[in-house]
Scaffold this motif. Sequence first.
Motif, short mmCIF file in Angstrom:
data_model
loop_
_atom_site.label_atom_id
_atom_site.label_comp_id
_atom_site.label_asym_id
_atom_site.label_seq_id
_atom_site.Cartn_x
_atom_site.Cartn_y
_atom_site.Cartn_z
N PRO A 166 45.56 -4.32 -53.70
CA PRO A 166 44.32 -4.04 -54.44
C PRO A 166 44.61 -3.17 -55.67
N GLN A 167 43.85 -3.37 -56.70
CA GLN A 167 44.00 -2.60 -57.94
C GLN A 167 42.78 -1.70 -58.10
N SER A 168 42.97 -0.48 -58.59
CA SER A 168 41.86 0.44 -58.83
C SER A 168 41.78 0.74 -60.32
N TYR A 169 40.56 0.72 -60.83
CA TYR A 169 40.30 0.93 -62.25
C TYR A 169 39.16 1.91 -62.45
N VAL A 170 39.13 2.45 -63.64
CA VAL A 170 37.94 3.11 -64.16
C VAL A 170 37.59 2.32 -65.42
N ALA A 171 36.31 2.18 -65.68
CA ALA A 171 35.90 1.42 -66.86
C ALA A 171 34.73 2.12 -67.52
N SER A 172 34.79 2.13 -68.82
CA SER A 172 33.66 2.60 -69.62
C SER A 172 32.96 1.36 -70.13
N VAL A 173 31.67 1.23 -69.83
CA VAL A 173 30.88 0.08 -70.25
C VAL A 173 29.78 0.58 -71.17
N LEU A 174 29.77 0.07 -72.39
CA LEU A 174 28.72 0.41 -73.34
C LEU A 174 27.75 -0.75 -73.39
N LEU A 175 26.46 -0.45 -73.24
CA LEU A 175 25.47 -1.51 -73.25
C LEU A 175 24.19 -1.02 -73.92
N VAL A 176 23.40 -1.98 -74.35
CA VAL A 176 22.16 -1.66 -75.04
C VAL A 176 21.06 -2.62 -74.59
N HIS A 177 19.86 -2.10 -74.53
CA HIS A 177 18.68 -2.92 -74.25
C HIS A 177 17.86 -2.92 -75.53
N ASP A 178 17.64 -4.10 -76.09
CA ASP A 178 16.95 -4.20 -77.39
C ASP A 178 15.44 -4.31 -77.28
N GLY A 179 14.91 -4.04 -76.09
CA GLY A 179 13.48 -4.19 -75.86
C GLY A 179 13.14 -5.48 -75.16
N ALA A 180 14.06 -6.45 -75.22
CA ALA A 180 13.85 -7.74 -74.55
C ALA A 180 14.92 -8.03 -73.51
N SER A 181 16.17 -7.63 -73.78
CA SER A 181 17.25 -7.95 -72.85
C SER A 181 18.42 -6.98 -73.05
N TRP A 182 19.31 -6.98 -72.05
CA TRP A 182 20.51 -6.16 -72.08
C TRP A 182 21.64 -6.92 -72.77
N ALA A 183 22.57 -6.18 -73.38
CA ALA A 183 23.79 -6.75 -73.93
C ALA A 183 24.93 -5.76 -73.71
N ILE A 184 26.05 -6.29 -73.25
CA ILE A 184 27.26 -5.48 -73.07
C ILE A 184 27.96 -5.43 -74.43
N GLN A 185 28.14 -4.22 -74.96
CA GLN A 185 28.75 -4.06 -76.27
C GLN A 185 30.26 -3.85 -76.19
N ALA A 186 30.73 -3.21 -75.12
CA ALA A 186 32.16 -2.95 -74.98
C ALA A 186 32.47 -2.62 -73.52
N VAL A 187 33.67 -2.99 -73.10
CA VAL A 187 34.19 -2.61 -71.79
C VAL A 187 35.62 -2.14 -72.03
N GLU A 188 35.95 -0.97 -71.52
CA GLU A 188 37.30 -0.44 -71.65
C GLU A 188 37.83 -0.09 -70.27
N PRO A 189 38.52 -1.05 -69.60
CA PRO A 189 39.11 -0.75 -68.29
C PRO A 189 40.45 -0.07 -68.43
N ALA A 190 40.78 0.75 -67.46
CA ALA A 190 42.07 1.42 -67.41
C ALA A 190 42.46 1.62 -65.95
N PRO A 191 43.74 1.59 -65.63
CA PRO A 191 44.15 1.85 -64.24
C PRO A 191 43.64 3.23 -63.83
N ALA A 192 43.15 3.34 -62.60
CA ALA A 192 42.58 4.61 -62.11
C ALA A 192 43.63 5.70 -62.04
N ASP A 193 44.87 5.34 -61.83
CA ASP A 193 45.93 6.35 -61.70
C ASP A 193 46.63 6.60 -63.03
N GLY A 194 46.17 5.99 -64.11
CA GLY A 194 46.88 6.13 -65.39
C GLY A 194 46.07 6.83 -66.36
#
Length: 194
Positions: A166-194
Amino acid sequence: MSPLTSSRGPLRLVALLTALVLLAGCTGGPPSDIGAPARPTATSAPIDDGVPDAPETLTEPPSSIGAVDVATYFMEMYPHVLATGDVDEWQRLSAVDCVFCHAVVADLDALADQGHHREGGAVTVGYSVVSAGAEAGSYSVGLSMNEAPARVVDSHGEAIGDWTEPQSYVASVLLVHDGASWAIQAVEPAPADG
């Protein structure tokens, strides 16, 4: 190892391209669909039993809880997308300038172009931290994630690459809701131990 961080054999190029795209940040647009290879279909690839259910907050007004739910849902879709080629919901939630989002589709296209698909690799999310962004409806969600072992399979059903731990990660997810729907703007995954 997981293609999110590194790979062996036929996935080495795909992992390298993904890493280069992630290093470039979310400044470019999505890759062109001109000449895109056919993706596996539900009939040509095994169906992933781990299809996540869309959260109720996906259709509700923006909130911190909704941001965590949508970020979690998006990341839990990752193995399903790579196993089945079903990118409709993934692309619907991906912002035009989300480099990671479009790199996943490009990885899928590269696998499909070679007649390969991925099996396994279910993603489970542990803890999450959320903060509201400077703009209304924008959020930053930090997730801890675990990815189950997985493998890449060729068109004959033979495993051509795998990771058994199994692999472990931490991720930063940037998202926005424009009043009608959600959109993922960025995802930055990194190994949890790194």
